[in-house]
Design an enzyme around this catalytic site. Structure first.
Site, mmCIF file in Angstrom:
data_model
loop_
_atom_site.group_PDB
_atom_site.id
_atom_site.type_symbol
_atom_site.label_atom_id
_atom_site.label_comp_id
_atom_site.label_asym_id
_atom_site.label_seq_id
_atom_site.Cartn_x
_atom_site.Cartn_y
_atom_site.Cartn_z
ATOM 1 N N SER A 240 -32.610 29.003 -15.073
ATOM 2 C CA SER A 240 -31.817 28.057 -15.877
ATOM 3 C C SER A 240 -32.525 26.712 -16.024
ATOM 4 O O SER A 240 -32.536 26.120 -17.116
ATOM 5 C CB SER A 240 -30.418 27.868 -15.284
ATOM 6 O OG SER A 240 -30.468 27.597 -13.907
ATOM 7 N N HIS A 270 -29.616 36.126 -11.759
ATOM 8 C CA HIS A 270 -29.506 34.664 -11.537
ATOM 9 C C HIS A 270 -28.018 34.341 -11.354
ATOM 10 O O HIS A 270 -27.363 34.938 -10.492
ATOM 11 C CB HIS A 270 -30.162 33.953 -12.727
ATOM 12 C CG HIS A 270 -30.372 32.478 -12.571
ATOM 13 N ND1 HIS A 270 -30.348 31.828 -11.362
ATOM 14 C CD2 HIS A 270 -30.614 31.497 -13.506
ATOM 15 C CE1 HIS A 270 -30.563 30.533 -11.548
ATOM 16 N NE2 HIS A 270 -30.719 30.302 -12.838
ATOM 17 N N HIS A 317 -33.752 36.437 -2.510
ATOM 18 C CA HIS A 317 -34.075 35.224 -3.267
ATOM 19 C C HIS A 317 -35.577 35.192 -3.559
ATOM 20 O O HIS A 317 -36.371 35.697 -2.765
ATOM 21 C CB HIS A 317 -33.678 33.954 -2.500
ATOM 22 C CG HIS A 317 -33.536 32.768 -3.392
ATOM 23 N ND1 HIS A 317 -34.593 31.951 -3.718
ATOM 24 C CD2 HIS A 317 -32.466 32.282 -4.066
ATOM 25 C CE1 HIS A 317 -34.172 31.002 -4.533
ATOM 26 N NE2 HIS A 317 -32.883 31.176 -4.774
ATOM 27 N N ARG A 326 -26.556 26.750 0.999
ATOM 28 C CA ARG A 326 -25.403 26.655 0.097
ATOM 29 C C ARG A 326 -24.369 27.724 0.473
ATOM 30 O O ARG A 326 -23.167 27.526 0.319
ATOM 31 C CB ARG A 326 -25.851 26.838 -1.364
ATOM 32 C CG ARG A 326 -26.847 25.773 -1.825
ATOM 33 C CD ARG A 326 -27.414 26.076 -3.202
ATOM 34 N NE ARG A 326 -28.123 27.348 -3.232
ATOM 35 C CZ ARG A 326 -28.633 27.901 -4.336
ATOM 36 N NH1 ARG A 326 -28.513 27.297 -5.497
ATOM 37 N NH2 ARG A 326 -29.268 29.060 -4.273
ATOM 38 N N ASP A 372 -24.586 32.856 -4.192
ATOM 39 C CA ASP A 372 -23.620 33.646 -4.968
ATOM 40 C C ASP A 372 -22.850 34.650 -4.123
ATOM 41 O O ASP A 372 -21.836 35.189 -4.574
ATOM 42 C CB ASP A 372 -24.347 34.373 -6.109
ATOM 43 C CG ASP A 372 -24.991 33.396 -7.069
ATOM 44 O OD1 ASP A 372 -24.327 32.408 -7.425
ATOM 45 O OD2 ASP A 372 -26.157 33.598 -7.441
#
Ligand code: HAX
Length: 432
Positions: A240, A270, A317, A326, A372
């Protein structure tokens, strides 16, 4: 605006740094490229510059040098709140300094002022088929607003290239102001009978977003603030950010650039992974007739997924080689506010069993969970169960980072991107 004034004072010294680096050390080699990297997504090749954040494989992201626990502690909070305000991370990414309460208030007020969606945009949104994916609607909504671009207008009028950062800043501010309203409009239209909710001007950017979506629980507002901070920036090599930069490098304005970046975020490898994680968990629960699956059952489903040639969403990743901080920040939130929630229990159990399975499977270089893997279960808990919408939430946050990068790209006058491609035959010749 104070933020814009501060930014202005930083631009010339940074330009001087860049000029001097290129003039005095322009030929210094900082990376090499192997054939594996040319075929393998240019992984690890150092060929981009990003000053807003840095990603270490083991430690995870630092925003302008600050880790997630540090920004959580140091950024201003909403009144009575404990989570950092996204307005604050925007300030930090833009100028590299921690904002004061007043700096943040100024951004909240500025975004409120600019937040109204134009009538033509509403007409366009209304014309989109209800079954259209929310990410498609979100990207099209951003693109439709391109007619408001100050950057494009100024360019047509003949602005000096040294001034281009200014209209890019204005476009970025206008976009950030409108994105929560756009996203909430799409959410209410698609899932809530198009019963739209007016903004609450007493609230901050994230709190008002939660309000416009229709979730009034104060805990959800706190979650939204945290979420919008956590997902904002991850260097410039991710799809992105890189797409936004690439499109912007042709001097396309922020609307074209962000819309393209959002299209990249919509890929399942993604940002769409957050939707896929929930879809995967729900399909497991459905197959078992509800409830929390046992570790044995989860293990079987994980192997079934891998053996059918699919990826385990939310794990692995391209850069990270440890659990994503995160993920940990969201886990901390869940342990505090929803420790007994069923979906959170499945997410926790997956954390216990998946890394070993991925290690045994022997392919993924990183068997640990990424951002995610955790975000969806928090949304479900607060009633946002429509998982096709989750990547839009990610997109609102990611805009903070990629637009900050875009403004700086114009401030530094970074060149149009044009890497060299080679053919497979040429490569075969090289190794003869
Ligand atoms: N499950 C199964 N296989 C996986 C895997 C996973 N979670 N992660 C990687 N692999 C596989 C790859 O598909 C690849 O297989 P092939 O050799 O057959 O092509 C192999 O392991 C090596 O891949 P890698 O080098 O470890 O990973 P990449 O850098 O190529 O890709 C991805 C990184 C994130 C795309 C990958 O780990 C993946 O597909 N994960 C699942 C989807 C996901 O969670 N995406 C979100 C990532 C975070 C993010 O960007 N959020 O927005």
């Amino acid at each position: 605006m104070q933020l814009k004034e501060k930014l202005k004072t930083q631009i010339e010294p940074m330009r001087e740094n860049v000029r001097s680096l290129i003039k005095n050390h322009g030929d210094k080699v900082i990376s090499e490229v192997t054939i594996r990297q040319a075929f393998g997504g240019v992984r690890g090749v150092k060929c981009l510059v990003c000053d807003t954040s840095n990603l270490d494989p083991m430690e995870g992201i630092r925003f302008r040098g600050y880790t997630i626990p540090e920004v959580s502690e140091k950024l201003p909070k909403a009144s009575g709140g404990k989570q950092p305000l996204p307005e604050g991370i925007f300030y930090l990414l833009m100028v590299g300094e921690l904002p004061t309460e007043n700096d943040v208030k100024e951004i909240t007020a500025e975004w409120q002022k600019r937040s109204k969606l134009s009538d033509y945009l509403i007409t366009i949104l209304e014309s989109m088929p209800i079954e259209m994916h929310p990410m498609t609607q979100f990207s099209m909504g951003i693109l439709a607003m391109q007619k408001e671009s100050i950057f494009a207008k100024k360019y047509r009028e003949g602005i000096s290239k040294y001034e281009l950062w200014d209209p890019m800043f204005e476009d970025g501010m206008n976009l950030l102001a409108k994105l929560p309203a756009l996203a909430a409009y799409i959410y209410r239209k698609k899932y809530k009978n198009n019963e739209q909710i007016k903004p609450d001007t007493a609230l901050d950017w994230g709190g008002n977003f939660a309000h416009m979506m229709g979730v009034e629980n104060p805990e959800y507002k706190e979650l939204m603030r945290l979420y919008l901070v956590l997902h904002c920036d991850h260097e410039s090599g991710n799809v992105s950010a890189h797409t936004t930069h690439l499109v912007g490098s042709a001097l396309s304005d922020a609307y074209y650039s962000l819309s393209a970046g959002i299209d990249g975020l919509a890929g399942p490898l993604h940002g769409l992974a957050n939707q896929e994680v929930l879809r995967w968990i729900m399909s497991v629960k459905e197959k078992l007739g509800g409830g929390v699956p046992s570790k044995e059952q989860l293990t079987k489903f994980l192997w079934d997924t891998l053996n059918s040639g699919q990826v385990i969403p939310g794990y692995g990743h391209a850069v990270l080689r440890a659990t994503d901080p995160r993920y940990m920040a969201q886990r901390e939130f869940a342990l505090k506010y929803l420790p007994d929630d069923e979906t959170f229990q499945v997410v926790s159990m997956l954390y216990e069993v998946t890394p070993d399975i991925l290690k045994k499977h022997g392919k993924a270089k990183n068997p640990w969970p990424n951002v995610d893997a955790h975000s969806g279960c928090l949304q479900v808990y607060y009633g946002v169960t429509e998982y096709d919408f989750y990547t839009v939430l990610f997109g609102v946050s990611r805009a903070i980072g990629v637009l900050s990068q875009l403004i700086w790209s114009r401030a530094l006058g970074l060149s149009i991107e044009r890497p060299k491609s080679v053919s497979t035959d040429w490569l075969l010749d090289q190794v003869k």
